[in-house]
Write an enzyme that holds these catalytic residues in place. Structure first.
Site, short mmCIF file in Angstrom:
data_model
loop_
_atom_site.label_atom_id
_atom_site.label_comp_id
_atom_site.label_asym_id
_atom_site.label_seq_id
_atom_site.Cartn_x
_atom_site.Cartn_y
_atom_site.Cartn_z
CB SER A 291 66.14 58.38 9.65
OG SER A 291 65.19 57.88 10.55
NE ARG B 133 72.82 59.91 -2.66
CZ ARG B 133 71.62 59.48 -3.06
NH1 ARG B 133 70.56 59.64 -2.29
NH2 ARG B 133 71.48 58.87 -4.20
CG ASP C 294 62.52 59.18 9.64
OD1 ASP C 294 62.99 60.12 10.30
OD2 ASP C 294 62.66 59.10 8.41
O1 LIG Z 1 64.42 61.94 11.51
P1 LIG Z 1 65.62 62.58 10.89
O2 LIG Z 1 66.91 62.04 11.38
O3 LIG Z 1 65.53 64.07 10.93
O4 LIG Z 1 65.56 62.13 9.32
C1 LIG Z 1 64.77 62.85 8.39
C2 LIG Z 1 65.28 62.47 6.99
O5 LIG Z 1 66.66 62.83 6.92
C3 LIG Z 1 67.22 62.58 5.63
O6 LIG Z 1 68.55 63.02 5.62
C4 LIG Z 1 67.19 61.10 5.31
O7 LIG Z 1 67.74 60.84 4.03
C5 LIG Z 1 65.76 60.59 5.37
O8 LIG Z 1 65.73 59.19 5.18
C6 LIG Z 1 65.12 60.96 6.71
O9 LIG Z 1 63.74 60.61 6.67
#
Ligand SMILES: O=P(O)(O)OC[C@H]1O[C@@H](O)[C@H](O)[C@@H](O)[C@@H]1O
Ligand SMILES: Nc1ncnc2c1ncn2[C@@H]1O[C@H](COP(=O)(O)OP(=O)(O)O)[C@@H](O)[C@H]1O
Length: 483
Positions: free
Chosen positions: A157, A172, A210
């Site tokens: 994610s 990043r 995700d």
């Molecule tokens: O499921 P999480 O950890 O809240 O992630 C949500 C999004 O968080 C962002 O910071 C990521 O760059 C994404 O790739 C990701 O989909």
């Protein structure tokens, strides 16, 4: 005699009758600071659409718009057992997904809280943590071991550029991560190396985001799904774009890709408005950005997602203390600790059902060692509502922008993540914001574009995408850019 037991207290009325004028004026100021008007939501959404387009152009823009190399909606007939892992911002989940081939699936899963220092650890520790978690899971689910390699869908994610479904170069870190030696590298071989080091019979066959997993898993069970959204530690969205509407892929597609077909896009729209053209940033948002490991990045995410909402609240409380409104003569040393408040803090304050906010009193006493007066608690409660409402209202701009960009007048927007699932009133506030943007003036269950609870994108989604990839490979079809 039926023993009814204590009834759940009614929702509080929340009157400010015993709040001094000075605090009431402060409440009004804070409301003005955090309220996003319908007109502002509309102008943000308009800019959001143009930024989504720009992200697909050859020149690019703030929003990465990453092609996910998933070419089709699932048929619902996908079948088989797949391993999946989900490295999110707070937890690692390990799943064994059994696809039924009839739009049903079963999930066997374990959740591992990420170590506290994971955000700044050595990269080898990250991959070892995942491999050991998988090893423990396999010992439980396959005590006699596995004779053949198990395919693994890796839900990662974070923004990773993908030239093929089973590769992803981390652009990043986000969500406060700052692990050295991973940005700019393909994370699939890094994980595979750790799995091999522990002699695990596992092959990473797909790397997915995700939100792409959420899109595909929800479309597997609900064909009306047109976008997958996450409101969790971070925020993001994925949708299917027409292949011939992705200029930056011109000349990069294999001959077997249907140009009239579709491609899943991981938008990575937490990066929306990094140029700070439209979002109503407060001084608190500026501080959070400047003090984050990646200043200048994820402007939208830092205003609305779970990793940051508690910190916004903390910074405002510090100002209210400095201006003499709250916590007079109290030791606020704990409140000075960055990120000591996670999003469950404002969430629990908003859930306090008592007129005297006694739950809030206990929460602040326990967590921060600070005694509060009732008027102070009323001010703090309003602040929690304002911070939560701003998150919900701004969050919807991404949904509205994707719908407008794809010309969708009705569809299901499948959402997941603890802020969507657990933050009090998030759903109602988000529905009100949709009404404001589209001028529907309809109850949520009558909305043409409906935000619905997603299927398990990080688990089932990863498995279904691994199955779709296997089907393409079996037909000798490509899974990535022209080599
Ligand atoms: O499921 P999480 O950890 O809240 O992630 C949500 C999004 O968080 C962002 O910071 C990521 O760059 C994404 O790739 C990701 O989909
Ligand atoms: N009760 C709650 N209400 C709102 N947000 C919450 C609540 N509990 C936890 N959170 C936030 O949700 C985020 C975790 O999101 P989740 O979707 O569970 O995990 P991940 O982001 O790792 O996929 C954290 O930022 C946490 O602060």
């Amino acid at each position: 005699m039926v023993h009814l037991g204590p009834k759940k207290p009614p929702t509080r009325k929340g009157s400010l009758i015993d709040v001094p004028e000075s605090l009431k004026e402060k409440v009004d100021q804070l409301h003005t600071l955090f309220w996003v008007t319908p007109e502002k939501l509309k102008s943000i959404t308009t800019h959001f659409v143009s930024e989504l387009e720009k992200g697909l152009s050859k020149a690019g823009g703030n929003i990465p718009m990453i092609p996910g190399w998933v070419f089709e909606y699932p048929t619902g007939k996908e079948k088989g057992d797949y391993l999946a892992i989900d490295l999110g911002g707070t937890n690692l989940r390990v799943c064994l997904i059994k696809l039924g081939g009839d739009r049903t699936f079963d999930t066997i899963q374990s959740k591992f809280a990420l170590p506290k220092d994971i955000r700044t650890t050595e990269s080898e520790n990250l991959w070892d943590f995942i491999a050991v978690s998988l090893r423990d899971f396999l010992h439980e689910e396959f005590p006699e071991g596995s004779v053949h390699k198990l395919p693994l869908g890796f839900t990662f994610s974070y923004p990773a550029t993908q030239t093929a479904l089973n590769h992803g170069v981390l652009q990043r870190w986000t969500k406060g991560y700052d692990i050295k030696g991973v940005e700019g590298h393909d994370v699939v071989p890094m994980l595979q190396k750790a799995l091999d080091k522990y002699d695990l019979p596992i092959e990473v066959t797909a790397l997915i985001n995700d939100t792409t997993g959420t899109l595909v898993a929800s479309a597997y069970t609900d064909p009306e799904t047109q976008m997958g959204l996450i409101f969790g530690t971070g925020c993001n969205g994925a949708y299917f774009e027409k292949v011939n509407r992705i200029p930056k892929l011109e000349g990069k597609l294999c001959d077997d890709v249907d140009l009239e077909g579709l491609m899943a896009i991981n938008c990575e729209y937490g990066a929306f408005d990094n140029e700070h053209k439209v979002l109503p940033r407060t001084k608190y948002d500026v501080i959070i950005d400047e003090e984050s490991p990646r200043p200048g990045q994820q402007a939208f995410e830092k205003m609305i997602s779970g990793y940051y909402l508690g910190e916004v609240m903390r910074l405002v409380l510090l100002d209210l203390y400095a201006d003499g409104f709250i916590f007079k003569n109290q030791d606020i040393s704990k409140l000075n600790e960055a990120y000591i408040l996670d999003t469950s803090f404002p969430a629990k304050i908003e859930e306090d059902p008592f007129e005297n906010l006694s739950d809030t009193n206990e929460l602040i006493q326990t967590l921060l060692g600070i005694k509060t007066t009732k008027p102070e608690r009323h001010l703090i409660r309003k602040l929690a509502e304002f911070v939560g409402e701003r998150s919900s209202r701004l969050s919807v701009c991404g949904i509205a922008a994707l719908a407008k960009k794809r010309g969708l007048t009705e569809c299901h927007a499948a959402a997941d993540g603890s802020v969507y699932n657990k933050y009090p009133n998030f759903k109602e506030r988000a529905a009100n914001a949709l009404n404001d943007i589209f001028d529907w003036n309809l109850p949520a269950d009558k909305h043409p574009i409906k935000i619905v609870a997603a299927e398990d994108g990080s688990g089932a989604g990863a498995a279904i995408i691994a199955a779709l990839a296997e089907n393409r490979l079996a037909k000798g079809l490509s899974l990535g850019e022209r080599s």
